[in-house]
Design a protein around this motif. Structure first.
Motif, mmCIF file in Angstrom:
data_model
loop_
_atom_site.group_PDB
_atom_site.id
_atom_site.type_symbol
_atom_site.label_atom_id
_atom_site.label_comp_id
_atom_site.label_asym_id
_atom_site.label_seq_id
_atom_site.Cartn_x
_atom_site.Cartn_y
_atom_site.Cartn_z
ATOM 1 N N PRO A 115 0.962 -1.009 -0.054
ATOM 2 C CA PRO A 115 0.148 -0.386 0.038
ATOM 3 C C PRO A 115 1.162 1.388 0.063
ATOM 4 N N PHE A 116 0.430 2.342 -1.257
ATOM 5 C CA PHE A 116 0.947 3.823 -0.843
ATOM 6 C C PHE A 116 2.519 3.018 -0.636
ATOM 7 N N GLU A 118 4.775 1.561 -0.231
ATOM 8 C CA GLU A 118 5.590 1.183 0.911
ATOM 9 C C GLU A 118 6.878 0.197 0.385
ATOM 10 N N TRP A 130 -0.733 -9.991 2.895
ATOM 11 C CA TRP A 130 -2.342 -9.289 2.963
ATOM 12 C C TRP A 130 -3.293 -10.769 4.631
ATOM 13 N N GLN A 148 -7.694 -5.818 -1.487
ATOM 14 C CA GLN A 148 -8.757 -4.916 -1.088
ATOM 15 C C GLN A 148 -8.003 -3.910 -2.159
ATOM 16 N N GLU A 152 -1.723 1.935 -5.247
ATOM 17 C CA GLU A 152 -1.817 3.479 -4.076
ATOM 18 C C GLU A 152 -3.396 3.875 -3.794
ATOM 19 N N ASN A 153 -4.143 2.900 -3.235
ATOM 20 C CA ASN A 153 -5.669 3.213 -2.288
ATOM 21 C C ASN A 153 -5.432 2.222 -1.621
ATOM 22 N N GLY A 154 -3.934 1.900 -0.691
ATOM 23 C CA GLY A 154 -4.224 0.864 0.709
ATOM 24 C C GLY A 154 -4.164 -0.867 0.335
ATOM 25 N N GLY A 155 -4.216 -0.755 -0.964
ATOM 26 C CA GLY A 155 -4.399 -2.465 -1.211
ATOM 27 C C GLY A 155 -2.643 -2.932 -1.622
ATOM 28 N N TYR A 156 -3.346 -4.144 -2.100
ATOM 29 C CA TYR A 156 -1.702 -4.843 -1.952
ATOM 30 C C TYR A 156 -2.167 -5.335 -3.616
#
Length: 261
Positions: A115-116, A118, A130, A148, A152-156
């Motif tokens: 996510p984002f 990282e 996950w 999820q 870029e929106n918090g998923g993997y």
């Protein structure tokens, strides 16, 4: 100056003191190839040694990262599998596990996108992060595998070889788990002869880094139909220790080393 695959780079360094200076970045901008040992989620296998007496499915018997490293590790512990079945590629190796004709399988591991933005750190990050949030991969509208939402929106975004059989076995991430990652095997490497002048070597390294990251290289040496490099990164001889380990534990002679892909 030479461009060599990892097994010959290790041989040149060990015998001729050739010095590796740059390693290629692959299509995922990684300087290495990594294998993984996969087992059924409900199995009691917690480490490679637990799988010693079981049926193994390997994607290619001559692949350093996904086959030979794990065989060398077993040899170092003086353990033997019940059987070794050579499949044709990652997909077939993993399908043998899904279809229960093998107890464990090895295949290629590519780190997930987190996510984002990282970074995923080799040796520190979880290969399946996950699982901590209790969710599992699904097919995104864009066609790739995600958990999820977009990173870029918090998923993997899982990218290991199990994604290749998702449409055949869409519960593969639930029914299997990664037991252990192998050691990173460097990609193709640029080496300099032992007598290459030190000052000139530093200058050449800087110039090559610029060349290999240029658009001109993407139309020539780095093009997909030639070396398919996305650039290069500095590398030291220590990165080839896993390759030396494979050669020593499996007692590979020169002929066997030269035959490796």
């Amino acid at each position: 100056v030479a461009i060599l695959p990892p097994q010959l780079a290790a041989l040149a360094n060990g015998r001729c003191a050739a010095q590796p200076i740059l390693v290629a970045l692959n299509e995922n901008e990684l300087a290495y190839t990594l294998g993984m040992l996969v087992a059924p989620t409900n199995s009691e296998i917690e480490q490679l040694s637990d799988a010693a007496d079981l049926r193994w499915s390997l994607p290619n018997g001559d692949d350093l990262a996904t086959s030979l490293y794990f065989q060398a590790t077993l040899a170092a512990s003086r353990a033997e599998p019940e059987s070794l079945t050579l499949a044709s590629g990652d997909n077939n190796a993993l399908l043998a596990l899904v279809e229960e004709t093998a107890d464990v399988a090895t295949a290629t591991f590519t780190p997930p996108l987190l996510p984002f933005g990282e970074p995923w750190l080799l040796g520190e990050s979880d290969p399946e992060p996950w699982r901590e949030v209790g969710l599992f991969p699904a097919r995104s509208p864009q066609g790739y595998i995600w958990v999820q939402g977009d990173p870029e929106n918090g998923g993997y975004r899982p990218r290991d070889a199990r994604a290749g059989i998702f449409d055949i076995a869409n519960d593969v991430f639930q029914t299997t788990r990664i037991v252990q990652l192998g050691a990173p095997i460097p990609n193709e490497t640029i080496l300099l002869g032992a007598q290459f002048p030190f000052a000139l070597a530093q200058q050449l390294e800087d110039e090559l880094l610029m060349l290999l990251s240029s658009t001109g290289c993407q139309r020539s040496l780095c093009a997909a139909d030639w070396h398919a490099w996305q650039g290069a990164a500095p590398v030291s001889a220590a990165k080839f220790e896993p390759v030396q380990f494979i050669i020593q534990q499996l007692a590979l002679d020169d002929e066997a080393i030269y035959r490796l892909p």
